[in-house]
Design a protein around this motif. Structure first.
Motif, mmCIF file in Angstrom:
data_model
loop_
_atom_site.group_PDB
_atom_site.id
_atom_site.type_symbol
_atom_site.label_atom_id
_atom_site.label_comp_id
_atom_site.label_asym_id
_atom_site.label_seq_id
_atom_site.Cartn_x
_atom_site.Cartn_y
_atom_site.Cartn_z
ATOM 1 N N GLU A 234 14.693 30.532 37.297
ATOM 2 C CA GLU A 234 15.799 29.726 36.780
ATOM 3 C C GLU A 234 17.109 30.503 36.823
ATOM 4 O OE1 GLU A 234 15.981 26.669 36.087
ATOM 5 O OE2 GLU A 234 13.885 26.058 36.021
ATOM 6 N N LEU A 235 17.039 31.806 36.565
ATOM 7 C CA LEU A 235 18.243 32.631 36.646
ATOM 8 C C LEU A 235 18.764 32.676 38.077
ATOM 9 C CD1 LEU A 235 20.155 34.384 35.006
ATOM 10 C CD2 LEU A 235 18.609 36.319 35.362
ATOM 11 N N SER A 236 17.837 32.747 39.048
ATOM 12 C CA SER A 236 18.240 32.742 40.453
ATOM 13 C C SER A 236 18.927 31.425 40.816
ATOM 14 C CB SER A 236 17.021 32.957 41.353
ATOM 15 O OG SER A 236 17.409 33.144 42.694
ATOM 16 N N ILE A 237 18.414 30.314 40.306
ATOM 17 C CA ILE A 237 19.048 29.019 40.567
ATOM 18 C C ILE A 237 20.422 28.958 39.910
ATOM 19 C CG2 ILE A 237 18.911 26.538 40.099
ATOM 20 C CD1 ILE A 237 15.893 26.743 40.447
ATOM 21 N N SER A 238 20.528 29.468 38.681
ATOM 22 C CA SER A 238 21.816 29.441 37.988
ATOM 23 C C SER A 238 22.864 30.250 38.738
ATOM 24 C CB SER A 238 21.657 29.983 36.560
ATOM 25 O OG SER A 238 20.890 29.094 35.772
ATOM 26 N N VAL A 239 22.482 31.433 39.205
ATOM 27 C CA VAL A 239 23.424 32.257 39.959
ATOM 28 C C VAL A 239 23.720 31.589 41.311
ATOM 29 C CG1 VAL A 239 23.807 34.519 41.026
ATOM 30 C CG2 VAL A 239 22.703 34.362 38.795
ATOM 31 N N GLY A 240 22.687 30.981 41.902
ATOM 32 C CA GLY A 240 22.906 30.243 43.146
ATOM 33 C C GLY A 240 23.889 29.106 42.955
ATOM 34 N N TRP A 241 23.800 28.422 41.818
ATOM 35 C CA TRP A 241 24.743 27.331 41.567
ATOM 36 C C TRP A 241 26.164 27.858 41.427
ATOM 37 C CZ3 TRP A 241 26.433 22.835 42.182
ATOM 38 C CH2 TRP A 241 27.484 22.357 41.408
ATOM 39 N N LEU A 242 26.324 29.004 40.763
ATOM 40 C CA LEU A 242 27.662 29.581 40.645
ATOM 41 C C LEU A 242 28.229 29.899 42.031
ATOM 42 C CD1 LEU A 242 27.208 32.004 37.605
ATOM 43 C CD2 LEU A 242 28.116 29.678 37.599
ATOM 44 N N ALA A 243 27.368 30.422 42.925
ATOM 45 C CA ALA A 243 27.806 30.679 44.302
ATOM 46 C C ALA A 243 28.134 29.361 45.005
ATOM 47 C CB ALA A 243 26.716 31.441 45.059
ATOM 48 N N HIS A 244 27.290 28.381 44.822
ATOM 49 C CA HIS A 244 27.460 27.062 45.441
ATOM 50 C C HIS A 244 28.789 26.433 45.005
ATOM 51 C CE1 HIS A 244 25.441 22.787 45.904
ATOM 52 N NE2 HIS A 244 26.632 22.838 46.454
ATOM 53 N N ASP A 245 29.020 26.398 43.704
ATOM 54 C CA ASP A 245 30.204 25.723 43.184
ATOM 55 C C ASP A 245 31.488 26.473 43.520
ATOM 56 O OD1 ASP A 245 31.261 23.495 41.700
ATOM 57 O OD2 ASP A 245 31.695 24.880 40.071
ATOM 58 N N SER A 246 31.380 27.772 43.810
ATOM 59 C CA SER A 246 32.568 28.547 44.174
ATOM 60 C C SER A 246 32.708 28.714 45.682
ATOM 61 C CB SER A 246 32.536 29.918 43.484
ATOM 62 O OG SER A 246 31.366 30.632 43.800
ATOM 63 N N GLY A 247 31.939 27.913 46.452
ATOM 64 C CA GLY A 247 32.122 27.865 47.898
ATOM 65 C C GLY A 247 31.395 28.936 48.682
ATOM 66 N N ARG A 248 30.492 29.689 48.064
ATOM 67 C CA ARG A 248 29.735 30.735 48.762
ATOM 68 C C ARG A 248 28.381 30.155 49.186
ATOM 69 N NH1 ARG A 248 32.159 33.019 44.092
ATOM 70 N NH2 ARG A 248 33.510 34.815 44.508
ATOM 71 N N PHE A 249 28.391 29.302 50.175
ATOM 72 C CA PHE A 249 27.204 28.524 50.521
ATOM 73 C C PHE A 249 26.056 29.393 51.016
ATOM 74 C CE2 PHE A 249 29.428 24.165 51.337
ATOM 75 C CZ PHE A 249 29.806 24.140 50.007
ATOM 76 N N ASP A 250 26.320 30.394 51.836
ATOM 77 C CA ASP A 250 25.240 31.239 52.353
ATOM 78 C C ASP A 250 24.554 31.993 51.215
ATOM 79 O OD1 ASP A 250 25.694 30.395 54.923
ATOM 80 O OD2 ASP A 250 26.919 32.137 55.481
ATOM 81 N N GLU A 251 25.340 32.502 50.284
ATOM 82 C CA GLU A 251 24.758 33.212 49.150
ATOM 83 C C GLU A 251 23.965 32.253 48.265
ATOM 84 O OE1 GLU A 251 27.617 36.065 47.282
ATOM 85 O OE2 GLU A 251 28.880 35.474 48.985
ATOM 86 N N ALA A 252 24.470 31.053 48.080
ATOM 87 C CA ALA A 252 23.747 30.063 47.285
ATOM 88 C C ALA A 252 22.406 29.725 47.943
ATOM 89 C CB ALA A 252 24.589 28.792 47.145
ATOM 90 N N ARG A 253 22.417 29.563 49.239
ATOM 91 C CA ARG A 253 21.181 29.235 49.962
ATOM 92 C C ARG A 253 20.129 30.328 49.762
ATOM 93 N NH1 ARG A 253 20.056 25.721 54.207
ATOM 94 N NH2 ARG A 253 18.473 26.396 55.709
ATOM 95 N N SER A 254 20.584 31.572 49.790
ATOM 96 C CA SER A 254 19.670 32.691 49.588
ATOM 97 C C SER A 254 19.087 32.686 48.182
ATOM 98 C CB SER A 254 20.414 34.012 49.850
ATOM 99 O OG SER A 254 19.588 35.116 49.560
#
Length: 472
Positions: A234-254
């Motif tokens: 869940e922490l990985s998803i939360s950090v992924g969402w922060l990357a996603h919402d701030s436009g860091r799509f590759d990092e969010a995907r990871s």
């Protein structure tokens, strides 16, 4: 500073009366649903409150408790004032407002009703100025300062200490797993209030520490290990969402892929459904629309093993969004119908904690996105407007996002003055909310409105929007 010895909360224990901790936790969850909140309250949480481990509840629990016991304050419930727990920044804030006046419990979201296609919503401020200063130290002073969890809290970056400077504990127990779980809740709370841009880099540190614990394999009990896997995922998803919402799509995907792998290893179907849900959303935003549909369908298969109708509703919305961008009107309409059908079955105790954001406002907002993708701008505006009207103000980030979507839809539907008014309301929130997604939507609105710049309302919005680039 937190005392080294917890003081039992006898006032809260008296309020529980003859009910068992489990029965009282169920009453808390029911009260939360009455006011549109979602809390994952269980007997363990009630026990921690009564033991004095939780000196002040988070904002969601505060609203629920004050709703359950009208007329009482947090102090009456046996809690410490928030400014005593949060540190100096909160104490400075406390000097600017009455200390003993709790925030009023929000009214329940109104029932679905016909709403005009577009009516400018209130421009009154929706955030308390104190919220930002109270939360300004993003993940510092967050949860624990004494006891066996101190080492883990520091290694999670919650005490301002670098990961490498603090050795991992030889055994991982309840306290360490609790810190991981609280890190997830803290990140979600801050994202709801302020958006992702200022949080992402701070949140990456506790994520690395959580997976270091997993790799160490030092848990003493299977149940503890399962919670640690779920918490890390869940922490990985939360950090992924922060990357996603701030436009860091590759990092969010990871990050989402890491969460999915963790879910598969642990056999956690809820975590798997969550990872697929976010993967679908990311794929849609990245222009991979068939992947968005497939990921949503995979999430629905995982969620079928659970008992959450709201989770199935959200996944159906994810599929609808992908189909809309593919131009599949029939498939989109079918998925939207399924989403509404699941949603109308109501919430349940099986709904995941992370879905606290998902209520009727989000349902309306996601439907607006589908109609916008299909080019039905007036219809999209109607749903976006409903989302802004129904949204509770403490979800500041989502409220700003819904208003940004409304502004875009109105601009493209040929209502420039109304679009500019909605745009102004988004700008009013940007001091407290930082989200690249919102800024991108607002920039799109400005481009569409540029031919109408001679209109006074539009011109004022464009002039104000132009100053965003000059802000530090």
């Amino acid at each position: 500073m937190t005392s080294s010895r917890a003081v039992p909360n006898l006032a809260f224990r008296r309020l529980r009366g003859q009910r068992s901790p489990g029965e009282f936790a169920a009453a808390v969850r029911r009260a939360a649903r009455e006011i549109g909140e979602h809390v994952a309250c269980d007997a363990r949480y009630i026990g921690r409150v009564e033991a004095g481990e939780i000196r002040c509840p988070n904002y969601a629990y505060e609203r629920v408790f004050l709703h359950m016991f009208p007329g009482l304050t947090l102090r009456d419930l046996g809690f410490s004032a928030r400014e005593d727990v949060r540190g100096r920044a909160a104490r400075v804030t406390a000097q600017r407002r009455p200390a003993a006046v709790p925030s009023p419990a929000p009214a329940p979201a109104p029932a679905r009703r016909p709403v005009p296609a577009w009516t400018p919503v209130s421009t009154a401020p929706t955030n308390h100025p104190s919220d930002t200063s109270e939360e300004s130290d993003v993940l510092r002073r967050a949860f624990m300062t004494t006891g066996p969890a101190t080492v883990m809290a520091a290694s999670l970056g919650l005490g301002g200490t670098a990961v490498a400077s603090v050795p991992s504990p030889r055994r991982v127990g309840e306290a360490e797993v609790h810190v991981v779980e609280e890190a997830v809740r803290r990140i979600r709370l801050l994202d709801d209030r302020h958006g992702a841009d200022g949080l992402y880099r701070s949140a990456a540190q506790p994520l690395r520490a959580a997976y270091t614990l997993l790799d160490a394999g030092t848990t003493t009990r299977r149940a503890t290990a399962d919670r640690l896997y779920s918490g890390a995922g869940e922490l990985s998803i939360s950090v992924g969402w922060l990357a996603h919402d701030s436009g860091r799509f590759d990092e969010a995907r990871s990050h989402y892929a890491e969460a999915l792998a963790t879910a598969r290893i642990a056999g956690d179907h809820g975590l798997e459904a969550h990872a697929f849900c976010n993967t679908s959303f990311l794929a849609r935003d990245a222009g991979r629309y068939r992947e968005a549909v497939r990921a949503a369908q995979a999430g629905r298969r995982a969620a079928a093993r659970l008992s959450s109708q709201r989770l199935l509703s959200l996944l159906a919305l994810r599929e609808a969004g992908g189909r809309a961008w593919l131009g599949d009107r029939t498939g989109c309409a079918q998925a939207l119908s399924q989403a509404h059908g699941y949603f109308e079955r109501g919430p349940s105790d099986s709904d995941p904690e992370w879905m606290s954001f998902f209520g009727e406002p989000e349902l309306e907002a996601q439907e607006a996105l589908c109609h916008a993708a299909l080019g039905d701008w007036a219809r999209a505006a109607r749903h976006a407007y409903r989302a802004t009207v129904l949204q509770q103000p403490h979800f500041a980030r989502n409220l700003a996002l819904y208003r940004a979507e409304l502004a875009t839809d109105l601009a493209r539907a040929g209502a420039p003055d109304e679009a500019a008014a909605a745009g102004h309301q988004v700008l009013d929130l940007l001091d407290d909310v930082q989200s690249s997604r919102i800024l991108t939507k607002l920039a799109a609105t400005a481009r569409v409105l540029l031919p109408h710049r001679r209109l006074p309302e539009v011109g004022a919005f464009l002039e104000r929007h132009a100053t965003l680039d000059a802000r530090p």
